[in-house]
Design an enzyme around this catalytic site. Structure first.
Site, mmCIF file in Angstrom:
data_model
loop_
_atom_site.group_PDB
_atom_site.id
_atom_site.type_symbol
_atom_site.label_atom_id
_atom_site.label_comp_id
_atom_site.label_asym_id
_atom_site.label_seq_id
_atom_site.Cartn_x
_atom_site.Cartn_y
_atom_site.Cartn_z
ATOM 1 N N GLY A 36 60.947 12.180 94.131
ATOM 2 C CA GLY A 36 60.724 13.336 93.249
ATOM 3 C C GLY A 36 61.778 13.376 92.152
ATOM 4 C CG HIS A 37 65.843 14.176 93.149
ATOM 5 N ND1 HIS A 37 66.008 14.018 94.503
ATOM 6 C CD2 HIS A 37 66.067 15.490 92.899
ATOM 7 C CE1 HIS A 37 66.341 15.170 95.050
ATOM 8 N NE2 HIS A 37 66.379 16.091 94.102
ATOM 9 C CD GLN A 153 66.338 25.130 89.845
ATOM 10 O OE1 GLN A 153 67.200 25.505 90.611
ATOM 11 N NE2 GLN A 153 65.959 23.864 89.786
HETATM 12 P P1 AMP Z 1 67.581 19.497 93.812
HETATM 13 O O1 AMP Z 1 68.518 18.360 93.914
HETATM 14 O O2 AMP Z 1 66.767 19.704 95.027
HETATM 15 O O3 AMP Z 1 68.242 20.737 93.310
HETATM 16 O O4 AMP Z 1 66.516 19.102 92.710
HETATM 17 C C1 AMP Z 1 66.896 18.608 91.463
HETATM 18 C C2 AMP Z 1 65.686 18.632 90.570
HETATM 19 O O5 AMP Z 1 64.663 17.826 91.132
HETATM 20 C C3 AMP Z 1 65.095 20.047 90.425
HETATM 21 O O6 AMP Z 1 64.693 20.235 89.081
HETATM 22 C C4 AMP Z 1 63.929 20.011 91.365
HETATM 23 O O7 AMP Z 1 62.893 20.910 91.001
HETATM 24 C C5 AMP Z 1 63.465 18.568 91.215
HETATM 25 N N1 AMP Z 1 62.694 18.187 92.383
HETATM 26 C C6 AMP Z 1 63.013 18.386 93.694
HETATM 27 N N2 AMP Z 1 62.022 17.949 94.483
HETATM 28 C C7 AMP Z 1 61.047 17.478 93.677
HETATM 29 C C8 AMP Z 1 59.753 16.903 93.891
HETATM 30 N N3 AMP Z 1 59.250 16.743 95.114
HETATM 31 N N4 AMP Z 1 59.029 16.535 92.813
HETATM 32 C C9 AMP Z 1 59.514 16.691 91.556
HETATM 33 N N5 AMP Z 1 60.720 17.236 91.280
HETATM 34 C C10 AMP Z 1 61.476 17.619 92.324
#
Ligand code: AMP
Length: 279
Positions: A36-37, A153
Site C-alpha cells: 500500500g505504501h 486523515q
Molecule cells: P501509515 O504509515 O500507516 O501512517 O501510512 C502512511 C500512508 O500510507 C498514509 O497516507 C496511509 O493512508 C497510506 N496507506 C496505508 N495503508 C494503505 C493501503 N492499504 N493502501 C494505500 N495507502 C495506504
C-alpha cells in the site's frame, strides 16, 4: 537511494535539488511498509523528479501508549523495499529532532474531527496536523501523497493545506488490499494467524453494506445489521461503522451515489483496524 536522519542534512540536499529545478514528491509514513505504501511511492515517482519517503512513528498522534509501544518498527526492511521501487530519499528522523520541545499548539479541525477516528482517538488529528505541518515545512514538497485507507486523515490534511496555504498538491491514492480483500496495514502484522483468517470479514461487511444501500435500505437499518453481524463473529468488536458524506464526513441518512463513504473501525483483540469504501 539516500537516507537522511537529520533535518539539516536533508534540507541541505533538497536545497541543491531544488536549485536544479527538480520537483519533489513527499510520501509520509510511519514505516512497517507494505505494498500500500509502495503504491504511493509509485504515484509520486510518476509525477515528480524526486520522491522522499519519510518514516517516523509520530508519538503525538497516539492516544494509546500501548498502541505506540507495539507499533512495528522495521527500518532496515523498509529501506530495502523502498530501494526496490527506486525511491530516491528516505527521511528517518529521531523524535528529538522533530520535537525539540513538545508543541503547545493545538489544531481544531471542527466537525471533521468530531466523528469517527477523531471521536474515538482524542487528540489523534492534532498530532497528525502537527507532524504533517512539520514535514511540509521541512521538505516543502510540490506534491504530497496519502492513502484513501485513512479517509478522514485525507479530509483533515486537505483542510490543513487550505487553511495554512501550503503551496503543494494533495494526492489521494486508492486503498491496496490483500487478495482476500483485507486492507493492507502495518497493524496487520500484529494479528495472530487466527485473527488474520477472519479479518477479511471487515471488508466483506463494507461490500455487503454497499449492496444493501444500493437496494434502498436505510442507513440506520444497514448500520444495525452490519454491526450486529460483525460483532457476532468471535474475535471482532466494532468500534464504529458510519455512513457519511465523503467530503464533510457527517452522517447521512440515504445513499448519494459518488458522494457516500462507508467507514469502519474494529478491534481484533488489541489490534485496531480501519477500512472504508466510497460509493
Ligand atoms: P501509515 O504509515 O500507516 O501512517 O501510512 C502512511 C500512508 O500510507 C498514509 O497516507 C496511509 O493512508 C497510506 N496507506 C496505508 N495503508 C494503505 C493501503 N492499504 N493502501 C494505500 N495507502 C495506504
Amino acid at each position: 537511494m539516500q537516507i537522511f536522519y537529520s533535518i539539516n542534512s536533508l534540507q541541505d540536499f533538497l536545497k541543491s535539488q531544488r536549485k536544479m529545478g527538480r520537483s519533489i514528491g513527499l510520501v509520509p509514513t510511519m514505516g512497517a511498509l507494505h505494498k500500500g505504501h509502495l503504491s504511493l511511492i509509485d504515484a509520486s515517482k510518476i509525477q515528480n523528479d524526486l520522491t522522499v519517503c519519510s518514516i517516523f512513528v509520530n508519538p503525538t498522534q497516539f492516544n494509546n501508549q500501548q498502541d505506540l509501544a507495539v507499533y512495528p518498527r522495521t527500518l532496515e526492511a523498509d529501506c530495502q523495499m523502498l530501494e526496490s521501487v527506486n525511491c530516491d530519499v528516505v527521511f528517518s528522523p529521531n523524535a528529538q529532532d522533530i520535537y525539540p520541545t513538545l508543541p503547545n499548539l493545538k489544531f481544531d479541525f471542527g466537525d471533521l474531527e468530531r466523528v469517527m477516528e477523531g471521536k474515538f482517538r482524542l487528540g489523534h488529528f492534532n498530532g497528525v496536523g502537527i507532524v504533517v505541518s512539520k514535514l511540509f515545512n521541512i521538505i516543502q514538497p510540490d506534491n504530497a501523497y496519502f492513502g484513501q485507507k485513512d479517509l478522514q486523515q485525507c479530509a483533515i490534511i486537505n483542510r490543513l493545506v487550505k487553511d495554512l496555504s501550503y503551496n503543494l498538491k494533495l494526492n489521494v491514492c486508492p486503498t491496496q488490499r490483500e487478495t482476500d480483500g483485507l486492507a493492507m496495514s502495518s497493524r496487520n502484522r500484529n494479528l495472530t494467524p487466527e485473527q488474520r483468517k477472519i479479518a477479511p470479514a471487515i471488508y466483506k461487511s463494507l461490500q455487503k453494506a454497499v449492496e444493501l444501500l444500493k437496494n434502498k435500505n436505510s442507513s440506520e437499518s444497514v448500520k444495525l445489521l452490519i454491526v450486529n453481524q460483525l460483532d457476532n463473529i468471535e474475535g471482532i468488536k466494532v468500534e464504529y461503522f458510519e455512513i457519511s458524506d465523503f467530503e464533510t464526513l457527517q452522517p447521512i441518512n440515504e445513499l448519494s451515489e459518488g458522494k457516500t463513504a462507508l467507514c469502519i473501525a474494529a478491534f481484533m483483540g488489541t489490534t485496531r483496524l480501519i477500512d472504508n469504501v466510497i460509493i
